[in-house]
Every structure is written in C-alpha cells, then in structure tokens.
Design a protein around this motif. Structure first.
Motif, PDB file in Angstrom:
ATOM      1  N   ASP A  92       0.832  -1.206   0.000  1.00 57.52           N
ATOM      2  CA  ASP A  92       0.000   0.000   0.000  1.00 57.52           C
ATOM      3  C   ASP A  92       0.865   1.255   0.000  1.00 57.52           C
ATOM      4  O   ASP A  92       0.573   2.217  -0.698  1.00 57.52           O
ATOM      5  CB  ASP A  92      -0.930   0.005   1.222  1.00 57.52           C
ATOM      6  CG  ASP A  92      -2.075  -0.985   1.097  1.00 57.52           C
ATOM      7  OD1 ASP A  92      -2.384  -1.413  -0.031  1.00 57.52           O
ATOM      8  OD2 ASP A  92      -2.681  -1.325   2.133  1.00 57.52           O
ATOM      9  N   ARG A  93       1.920   1.249   0.794  1.00 58.91           N
ATOM     10  CA  ARG A  93       2.811   2.400   0.878  1.00 58.91           C
ATOM     11  C   ARG A  93       3.502   2.645  -0.459  1.00 58.91           C
ATOM     12  O   ARG A  93       3.594   3.777  -0.934  1.00 58.91           O
ATOM     13  CB  ARG A  93       3.849   2.186   1.989  1.00 58.91           C
ATOM     14  CG  ARG A  93       4.805   3.368   2.187  1.00 58.91           C
ATOM     15  CD  ARG A  93       5.768   3.136   3.326  1.00 58.91           C
ATOM     16  NE  ARG A  93       7.156   2.865   3.117  1.00 58.91           N
ATOM     17  CZ  ARG A  93       7.907   2.998   2.038  1.00 58.91           C
ATOM     18  NH1 ARG A  93       7.408   3.368   0.924  1.00 58.91           N
ATOM     19  NH2 ARG A  93       9.189   2.746   2.039  1.00 58.91           N
ATOM     20  N   CYS A  96       1.133   4.207  -3.066  1.00 60.29           N
ATOM     21  CA  CYS A  96       0.992   5.668  -2.926  1.00 60.29           C
ATOM     22  C   CYS A  96       2.175   6.398  -3.554  1.00 60.29           C
ATOM     23  O   CYS A  96       1.993   7.398  -4.265  1.00 60.29           O
ATOM     24  CB  CYS A  96       0.843   6.046  -1.457  1.00 60.29           C
ATOM     25  SG  CYS A  96      -0.717   5.530  -0.737  1.00 60.29           S
ATOM     26  N   ASP A 100       1.860   8.778  -6.972  1.00 62.42           N
ATOM     27  CA  ASP A 100       2.299  10.176  -7.034  1.00 62.42           C
ATOM     28  C   ASP A 100       3.291  10.379  -8.176  1.00 62.42           C
ATOM     29  O   ASP A 100       3.215  11.376  -8.907  1.00 62.42           O
ATOM     30  CB  ASP A 100       2.925  10.605  -5.702  1.00 62.42           C
ATOM     31  CG  ASP A 100       1.886  10.865  -4.623  1.00 62.42           C
ATOM     32  OD1 ASP A 100       0.713  11.142  -4.957  1.00 62.42           O
ATOM     33  OD2 ASP A 100       2.245  10.788  -3.431  1.00 62.42           O
ATOM     34  N   VAL A 135      -6.509   5.231  -4.398  1.00 62.96           N
ATOM     35  CA  VAL A 135      -5.145   5.772  -4.302  1.00 62.96           C
ATOM     36  C   VAL A 135      -4.823   6.603  -5.546  1.00 62.96           C
ATOM     37  O   VAL A 135      -4.227   7.683  -5.438  1.00 62.96           O
ATOM     38  CB  VAL A 135      -4.121   4.635  -4.085  1.00 62.96           C
ATOM     39  CG1 VAL A 135      -2.693   5.139  -4.238  1.00 62.96           C
ATOM     40  CG2 VAL A 135      -4.313   4.000  -2.720  1.00 62.96           C
ATOM     41  N   GLU A 138      -6.649   9.945  -5.312  1.00 64.79           N
ATOM     42  CA  GLU A 138      -5.982  10.832  -4.353  1.00 64.79           C
ATOM     43  C   GLU A 138      -4.708  11.428  -4.952  1.00 64.79           C
ATOM     44  O   GLU A 138      -4.439  12.623  -4.796  1.00 64.79           O
ATOM     45  CB  GLU A 138      -5.674  10.072  -3.060  1.00 64.79           C
ATOM     46  CG  GLU A 138      -6.918   9.709  -2.268  1.00 64.79           C
ATOM     47  CD  GLU A 138      -6.672   8.680  -1.165  1.00 64.79           C
ATOM     48  OE1 GLU A 138      -5.525   8.209  -1.014  1.00 64.79           O
ATOM     49  OE2 GLU A 138      -7.650   8.341  -0.471  1.00 64.79           O
ATOM     50  N   ALA A 139      -3.944  10.605  -5.657  1.00 66.83           N
ATOM     51  CA  ALA A 139      -2.720  11.094  -6.293  1.00 66.83           C
ATOM     52  C   ALA A 139      -3.051  12.099  -7.391  1.00 66.83           C
ATOM     53  O   ALA A 139      -2.363  13.113  -7.551  1.00 66.83           O
ATOM     54  CB  ALA A 139      -1.905   9.926  -6.852  1.00 66.83           C
ATOM     55  N   ARG A 142      -3.917  15.388  -5.745  1.00 72.71           N
ATOM     56  CA  ARG A 142      -2.699  16.072  -5.295  1.00 72.71           C
ATOM     57  C   ARG A 142      -1.941  16.678  -6.479  1.00 72.71           C
ATOM     58  O   ARG A 142      -1.486  17.816  -6.426  1.00 72.71           O
ATOM     59  CB  ARG A 142      -1.788  15.111  -4.529  1.00 72.71           C
ATOM     60  CG  ARG A 142      -2.242  14.808  -3.120  1.00 72.71           C
ATOM     61  CD  ARG A 142      -1.188  14.053  -2.334  1.00 72.71           C
ATOM     62  NE  ARG A 142      -0.843  12.754  -2.878  1.00 72.71           N
ATOM     63  CZ  ARG A 142      -1.523  11.618  -2.651  1.00 72.71           C
ATOM     64  NH1 ARG A 142      -2.599  11.632  -1.885  1.00 72.71           N
ATOM     65  NH2 ARG A 142      -1.114  10.489  -3.171  1.00 72.71           N
TER      66      ARG A 142
END
Length: 147
Positions: A92-93, A96, A100, A135, A138-139, A142
């Motif tokens: 998961d980390r 992300c 990005d 995810v 969200e990226a 951002r």
C-alpha cells in the motif's frame, strides 16, 4: 482417545488440507488468468499508443488520435501498476509513492481526468481494485492541485 475419534480427527485434518489446497489452487488460477489478460491488454496498449491508425480506430468521439495516444500510454502504466498491486508485488505504501510519481506525467493525468470515473465504476465490488482506484484518485487530486 478412542480409535473412532482418532480416525474422525485424522479425516477432518485431511479434509481441511484438501480444502486449503483447493482454495490455493483457485487463487493461483485466478492470478494466472489475471496475468494473461493483463499482458494482452498491456501489449495492445503498447501497440495502440505507437500506431496512429490503431489509435484513430479506438479513439473516443471528439478525441484526436494524437491526443489519444499519450492517454493510451498513460493507461498502460496504470495497467502495469495495477497488475503488480493485484499480484501482491506492491505494498500500500509503495502504491501511494508510485501513484504520485505516475501522476507527474501529463499523459497519466490526461488519461485519469478522462477515464478515471470509468475505472472507478469498473472497480466497484472488487476491494483491491477499489483501493487501487482510490489511491490513484488521491494522487490525481494532489497532482492537479500542484500543477
């Protein structure tokens, strides 16, 4: 312990092992199918993103092939990352971080802006795909706030 109880316990243990093997085999079969279908899609995306005639054939109405080809290339990157995530090769980390980085690309952002909602609808009901899409959204948010 009675012999009948021991036999029953041994039978239950053997059955449990058998069920576990069937579940594992089913999971591996699904992963193999997922891999095969994903590789076919990724190969097609590679071809279409480099062949203007192929891109022109599949481009949505109102989208020029020259603008569609970079989106196809972006989609290929999403598909590759999604496959790695579904196979458990990306945490998961890491997802992300990769999301990005992927959204730094104008092609990836253009693809997600146009087709992200479709991907989200397609993912409904599949927890892993829903998480991947969340995810990516969200990226994207951002990246577009910064860009």
């Amino acid at each position: 312990m009675k012999v009948s109880t021991a036999v029953l316990a041994a039978g239950a243990s053997i059955a449990a092992v058998g069920v576990a093997q069937l579940v594992q085999r089913s999971r591996q079969h699904k992963q193999r199918n997922d891999l095969a279908l994903s590789l076919i899609q990724i190969e097609w995306l590679s071809r279409a993103s480099s062949d203007e005639k192929e891109a022109a054939y599949w481009a949505p109405e109102g989208v020029e092939p020259e603008k569609y080809q970079p989106m196809l290339s972006g989609n290929r990157m999403f598909c590759q990352l999604s496959l790695r995530f579904r196979l458990g090769l990306v945490t998961d980390r890491q997802l992300c971080l990769y999301a990005d980085k992927l959204m730094e690309s104008a092609a990836a952002r253009a693809y997600w802006a146009r087709f992200g909602e479709h991907r989200a609808a397609e993912a409904l009901g599949n927890e892993t795909d829903e998480r991947f899409t969340r995810v990516m959204n969200e990226a994207f948010t951002r990246a577009t706030m910064v860009a």
